[in-house]
Write a protein that holds these residues in place. Structure first.
Motif, PDB file in Angstrom:
ATOM      1  N   LEU A 118       0.855  -1.185   0.000  1.00 17.42           N
ATOM      2  CA  LEU A 118       0.000   0.000   0.000  1.00 17.42           C
ATOM      3  C   LEU A 118       0.893   1.238   0.000  1.00 17.42           C
ATOM      4  CD1 LEU A 118      -2.456  -1.205   2.786  1.00 17.42           C
ATOM      5  CD2 LEU A 118      -3.129  -0.699   0.432  1.00 17.42           C
ATOM      6  N   THR A 119       0.392   2.332  -0.533  1.00 22.69           N
ATOM      7  CA  THR A 119       1.237   3.529  -0.606  1.00 22.69           C
ATOM      8  C   THR A 119       1.596   4.071   0.777  1.00 22.69           C
ATOM      9  OG1 THR A 119      -0.757   4.886  -0.863  1.00 22.69           O
ATOM     10  CG2 THR A 119       0.402   4.248  -2.862  1.00 22.69           C
ATOM     11  N   ASN A 169      -1.745   9.437  -8.792  1.00 21.98           N
ATOM     12  CA  ASN A 169      -3.016  10.142  -8.636  1.00 21.98           C
ATOM     13  C   ASN A 169      -3.229  10.634  -7.216  1.00 21.98           C
ATOM     14  OD1 ASN A 169      -4.181  10.411 -11.083  1.00 21.98           O
ATOM     15  ND2 ASN A 169      -5.820   8.923 -10.751  1.00 21.98           N
ATOM     16  N   SER A 170      -3.173   9.742  -6.275  1.00 25.64           N
ATOM     17  CA  SER A 170      -3.449  10.126  -4.894  1.00 25.64           C
ATOM     18  C   SER A 170      -2.230  10.733  -4.201  1.00 25.64           C
ATOM     19  CB  SER A 170      -3.930   8.917  -4.101  1.00 25.64           C
ATOM     20  OG  SER A 170      -2.961   7.890  -4.117  1.00 25.64           O
ATOM     21  N   MET A 171      -1.037  10.231  -4.530  1.00 28.88           N
ATOM     22  CA  MET A 171       0.166  10.683  -3.821  1.00 28.88           C
ATOM     23  C   MET A 171       0.561  12.109  -4.176  1.00 28.88           C
ATOM     24  SD  MET A 171       1.794   8.665  -1.630  1.00 28.88           S
ATOM     25  CE  MET A 171       3.574   8.871  -1.790  1.00 28.88           C
ATOM     26  N   THR A 172       0.100  12.597  -5.316  1.00 29.01           N
ATOM     27  CA  THR A 172       0.496  13.943  -5.729  1.00 29.01           C
ATOM     28  C   THR A 172      -0.655  14.941  -5.631  1.00 29.01           C
ATOM     29  OG1 THR A 172       0.101  13.334  -8.041  1.00 29.01           O
ATOM     30  CG2 THR A 172       2.350  13.127  -7.218  1.00 29.01           C
ATOM     31  N   GLY A 173      -1.673  14.602  -4.834  1.00 27.91           N
ATOM     32  CA  GLY A 173      -2.669  15.610  -4.474  1.00 27.91           C
ATOM     33  C   GLY A 173      -3.934  15.646  -5.289  1.00 27.91           C
ATOM     34  N   THR A 174      -4.158  14.617  -6.116  1.00 21.30           N
ATOM     35  CA  THR A 174      -5.422  14.558  -6.847  1.00 21.30           C
ATOM     36  C   THR A 174      -6.052  13.187  -6.628  1.00 21.30           C
ATOM     37  OG1 THR A 174      -4.377  13.745  -8.864  1.00 21.30           O
ATOM     38  CG2 THR A 174      -4.636  16.139  -8.634  1.00 21.30           C
ATOM     39  N   PHE A 175      -7.325  13.082  -6.942  1.00 20.85           N
ATOM     40  CA  PHE A 175      -8.013  11.799  -6.820  1.00 20.85           C
ATOM     41  C   PHE A 175      -9.024  11.722  -7.939  1.00 20.85           C
ATOM     42  CE2 PHE A 175     -10.846   8.602  -4.960  1.00 20.85           C
ATOM     43  CZ  PHE A 175      -9.928   7.692  -4.447  1.00 20.85           C
ATOM     44  N   TYR A 226     -15.886  -1.947  -2.050  1.00 20.89           N
ATOM     45  CA  TYR A 226     -14.873  -2.202  -1.022  1.00 20.89           C
ATOM     46  C   TYR A 226     -14.321  -0.899  -0.461  1.00 20.89           C
ATOM     47  CZ  TYR A 226     -11.642  -1.754  -5.111  1.00 20.89           C
ATOM     48  OH  TYR A 226     -10.967  -1.338  -6.225  1.00 20.89           O
ATOM     49  N   CYS A 227     -13.683  -1.032   0.677  1.00 18.47           N
ATOM     50  CA  CYS A 227     -12.926   0.083   1.262  1.00 18.47           C
ATOM     51  C   CYS A 227     -11.485  -0.380   1.404  1.00 18.47           C
ATOM     52  CB  CYS A 227     -13.492   0.474   2.629  1.00 18.47           C
ATOM     53  SG  CYS A 227     -12.625   1.879   3.394  1.00 18.47           S
ATOM     54  N   VAL A 228     -10.554   0.409   0.847  1.00 21.07           N
ATOM     55  CA  VAL A 228      -9.159  -0.007   0.835  1.00 21.07           C
ATOM     56  C   VAL A 228      -8.280   1.233   0.679  1.00 21.07           C
ATOM     57  CG1 VAL A 228      -8.956  -0.287  -1.677  1.00 21.07           C
ATOM     58  CG2 VAL A 228      -7.629  -1.789  -0.180  1.00 21.07           C
ATOM     59  N   GLY A 229      -6.989   1.055   0.943  1.00 24.13           N
ATOM     60  CA  GLY A 229      -6.030   2.124   0.716  1.00 24.13           C
ATOM     61  C   GLY A 229      -5.583   2.143  -0.743  1.00 24.13           C
ATOM     62  N   GLU A 230      -4.739   3.123  -1.028  1.00 20.27           N
ATOM     63  CA  GLU A 230      -4.249   3.250  -2.407  1.00 20.27           C
ATOM     64  C   GLU A 230      -3.042   2.350  -2.667  1.00 20.27           C
ATOM     65  OE1 GLU A 230      -5.661   4.743  -5.084  1.00 20.27           O
ATOM     66  OE2 GLU A 230      -7.204   4.635  -3.569  1.00 20.27           O
ATOM     67  N   PRO A 231      -2.910   1.921  -3.927  1.00 16.93           N
ATOM     68  CA  PRO A 231      -3.515   2.457  -5.148  1.00 16.93           C
ATOM     69  C   PRO A 231      -4.739   1.684  -5.628  1.00 16.93           C
ATOM     70  CG  PRO A 231      -1.741   1.011  -5.775  1.00 16.93           C
ATOM     71  CD  PRO A 231      -1.790   0.981  -4.255  1.00 16.93           C
ATOM     72  N   TRP A 232      -5.406   0.917  -4.745  1.00 15.33           N
ATOM     73  CA  TRP A 232      -6.382  -0.062  -5.223  1.00 15.33           C
ATOM     74  C   TRP A 232      -7.741   0.553  -5.545  1.00 15.33           C
ATOM     75  CZ3 TRP A 232      -2.981  -2.964  -6.825  1.00 15.33           C
ATOM     76  CH2 TRP A 232      -1.845  -3.283  -6.070  1.00 15.33           C
ATOM     77  N   ARG A 271     -10.184  15.308  -9.262  1.00 11.37           N
ATOM     78  CA  ARG A 271     -10.374  16.494  -8.420  1.00 11.37           C
ATOM     79  C   ARG A 271      -9.200  16.642  -7.448  1.00 11.37           C
ATOM     80  NH1 ARG A 271     -16.921  16.522  -7.204  1.00 11.37           N
ATOM     81  NH2 ARG A 271     -17.529  15.431  -9.117  1.00 11.37           N
ATOM     82  N   PRO A 272      -8.903  17.868  -7.057  1.00 13.21           N
ATOM     83  CA  PRO A 272      -7.797  18.059  -6.100  1.00 13.21           C
ATOM     84  C   PRO A 272      -8.170  17.568  -4.709  1.00 13.21           C
ATOM     85  CG  PRO A 272      -8.897  20.148  -6.588  1.00 13.21           C
ATOM     86  CD  PRO A 272      -9.498  19.128  -7.517  1.00 13.21           C
ATOM     87  N   VAL A 273      -7.313  16.745  -4.136  1.00 13.93           N
ATOM     88  CA  VAL A 273      -7.451  16.323  -2.734  1.00 13.93           C
ATOM     89  C   VAL A 273      -6.043  16.401  -2.143  1.00 13.93           C
ATOM     90  CG1 VAL A 273      -8.319  14.582  -1.132  1.00 13.93           C
ATOM     91  CG2 VAL A 273      -9.288  14.714  -3.436  1.00 13.93           C
ATOM     92  N   PRO A 274      -5.562  17.614  -1.863  1.00 15.13           N
ATOM     93  CA  PRO A 274      -4.151  17.781  -1.488  1.00 15.13           C
ATOM     94  C   PRO A 274      -3.747  17.027  -0.229  1.00 15.13           C
ATOM     95  CG  PRO A 274      -5.410  19.812  -1.136  1.00 15.13           C
ATOM     96  CD  PRO A 274      -6.288  18.885  -1.923  1.00 15.13           C
ATOM     97  N   ASP A 275      -4.699  16.744   0.643  1.00 17.19           N
ATOM     98  CA  ASP A 275      -4.360  16.036   1.880  1.00 17.19           C
ATOM     99  C   ASP A 275      -4.822  14.582   1.853  1.00 17.19           C
ATOM    100  OD1 ASP A 275      -3.002  18.072   3.112  1.00 17.19           O
ATOM    101  OD2 ASP A 275      -4.750  18.859   4.154  1.00 17.19           O
ATOM    102  N   PHE A 276      -4.949  14.016   0.658  1.00 14.65           N
ATOM    103  CA  PHE A 276      -5.357  12.606   0.603  1.00 14.65           C
ATOM    104  C   PHE A 276      -4.347  11.726   1.335  1.00 14.65           C
ATOM    105  CE2 PHE A 276      -5.529   8.342  -1.085  1.00 14.65           C
ATOM    106  CZ  PHE A 276      -6.877   8.064  -1.003  1.00 14.65           C
ATOM    107  N   ASN A 277      -3.074  11.954   1.103  1.00 12.68           N
ATOM    108  CA  ASN A 277      -2.011  11.258   1.845  1.00 12.68           C
ATOM    109  C   ASN A 277      -1.212  12.280   2.626  1.00 12.68           C
ATOM    110  OD1 ASN A 277      -1.713   9.000  -0.815  1.00 12.68           O
ATOM    111  ND2 ASN A 277      -1.899   8.284   1.284  1.00 12.68           N
TER     112      ASN A 277
END
Length: 466
Positions: free
Chosen positions: A53-54, A334-340, A242-248, A348-354
């Motif tokens: 997982l990331t 996608n998620s690690m660099t602030g978008t989802f 499902y509910c899971v972490g990234e990148p899944w 869409r921007p999600v700057p605090d996803f990780n």
């Protein structure tokens, strides 16, 4: 994975003191010594486990950037098949420590599942999970969702819009099934939280009567699936979400098999996620090693977030390697660099996803531990009423901000980090202020766990029993 041996030149030789006595005399923050000096690691060759997982990133970065070496540690990182195998590896000593679900050290300590004394001196991240639904479920929900001016769905999407789909399938004798990664995982509790907030009962556990299925009274049936297998299980039609972490979650979008409908950031803003777990025995036998490994992990977490995530592209390349997460860089980025990306093309921007370091993400707050315990009680994994004091004492057994503070003070003394990077250790209590940024508007105060549970229409509270 193999490691190169560290160079002793990184060390400023210090006189070892009785750190063990200082660190383990008690876990209250007031028991901390003014400033401990840390000697050489008692154990230098270490094997740490992780799941692909990331959010295992602090381990990968501490290794790749030489932060473990700087602390005199010879580290091997080993991917594990699933969370149960990982936990057993730490308990048996095959692993010296591991990237863990936050609920695992707590559950082990209270004897839910395998009983063992596991502690955590380091929280690995905030946020980082999502809930994905199969395309056919999404198509049924879509006409009823509120829309933005551009016609795209307004977020966050509540489970209220899923409930008619679940009810219809249950009425037709087709149980609605979803995957989560482990019974005491953040994912299980976040999925349950989201479903229950929308009026969908996710089911109770009843361990006192031998039931660990979590399906009692369930409108939606949740079952365990290892994270990397989530997309394939969804594609096979075994589960409808499902509910899971990234990148899944992002992989479901790339494979066009599902739609992530909500991130955990939208369920509870800046929720605590994974921890680094070690046995209490390890920490007591190797107190210097414990502090050194926490120092390396703190530096890695800071590297991941510093300069407004400037290092994330490099981190993405590292994580994409087969010996770490092993997914496409594009998916991880996608998620690690602030978008989802929700629907395909709806990025869409999600700057605090990780988040790995901002907002004191790495500090192991007692209040974070207590939130997990409240969810275990809410869904029956803790079968009977417990006092507020029980929650607080259990949290102190497992979450160890005293060890974290020792490592942080070392880094400050060495000039590698500043006091401003950390909580004020002289005044920090280990409890965050009451938090109200949940999707259902409920406020959580870690000092009042029973009062918190009373606020939910679905879930055990007070002296309720299944």
């Amino acid at each position: 994975m193999t490691t190169t041996h560290p160079s002793r030149r990184h060390f400023l030789k210090r006189t070892a003191m009785s750190l063990a006595a200082a660190a383990f005399a008690g876990s209250a923050l007031t028991a901390l010594p003014a400033q401990a000096e840390v000697g050489y690691p008692e154990k230098e060759a270490l094997t740490f486990g992780f799941i692909k997982l990331t959010d295992m990133a602090p381990l990968a970065i501490a290794y790749e950037k030489g932060f473990f070496e700087d602390e005199g540690l010879y580290v091997t990182l080993e991917a594990q098949a699933n969370w149960k195998v990982l936990l057993d590896g730490v308990i048996t000593g095959q692993l010296d420590g591991a990237h863990m679900l936050a609920g695992q050290p707590l559950a082990a300590t209270i004897g839910y599942g395998t009983e063992a004394e596991i502690i955590t001196p380091f929280s690995m991240d905030l946020n980082g999970n999502g809930i994905t639904l199969a395309n056919d479920v999404w198509e049924e929900m879509l006409p009823n969702l509120p829309k933005r001016d551009d016609g795209k769905p307004a977020h966050p999407i509540k489970a209220d819009y899923l409930k008619p789909v679940v009810d219809e399938r249950n009425a037709a004798g087709d149980p609605f099934k979803m995957g989560m990664v482990f019974p005491v995982s953040t994912h299980n509790y976040e999925l349950r939280y989201w479903l229950a907030a929308g009026g969908i009962h996710p089911g109770y556990y009843d361990p006192s009567n031998g039931d660990t299925s979590g399906l009692i009274d369930a409108d939606a049936q949740l079952s365990v699936t290892p994270p990397p297998q989530m997309p394939a299980t969804l594609e096979a039609g075994t589960i409808s979400g499902y509910c899971v972490g990234e990148p899944w979650n992002q992989q479901a979008v790339f494979k066009d098999i599902g739609v992530p409908v909500i991130t955990d950031y939208e369920i509870w803003k800046n929720n605590p996620e994974k921890v680094f777990g070690i046995t209490r025995e390890f920490a007591e036998k190797y107190p210097n090693t414990t502090v050194h490994l926490v120092k390396a992990l703190i530096r890695a977490a800071k590297w991941l977030d510093e300069d407004n995530n400037a290092n994330r592209p490099e981190a993405v390349e590292i994580l994409s390697r087969p010996n770490y997460v092993g997914a496409d860089e594009e998916v991880i980025a996608n998620s690690m660099t602030g978008t989802f990306e929700y629907e395909k093309g709806d990025e869409r921007p999600v700057p605090d996803f990780n988040v790995f370091f901002r907002y004191n993400a790495t500090y192991p707050y007692y209040s974070d531990a207590i939130w997990y315990l409240t969810q275990m009680r809410r869904w029956g994994q803790i079968a009977e009423h417990k006092s507020d004091d029980w929650y607080m004492q259990t949290a102190k057994q497992v979450y160890r901000p005293d060890l974290y503070a020792l490592a942080a003070k070392e880094l400050i003394a060495e000039g590698k980090m500043s006091a401003g990077d950390f909580p004020d250790f002289d005044s920090e209590t280990g409890y965050k202020p009451p938090q109200g940024e949940f999707i259902d508007g409920v406020t959580y105060d870690g000092r009042k766990p029973n009062e918190y549970l009373q606020q939910f229409p679905i879930g055990l509270k007070g002296k309720d029993q299944v």
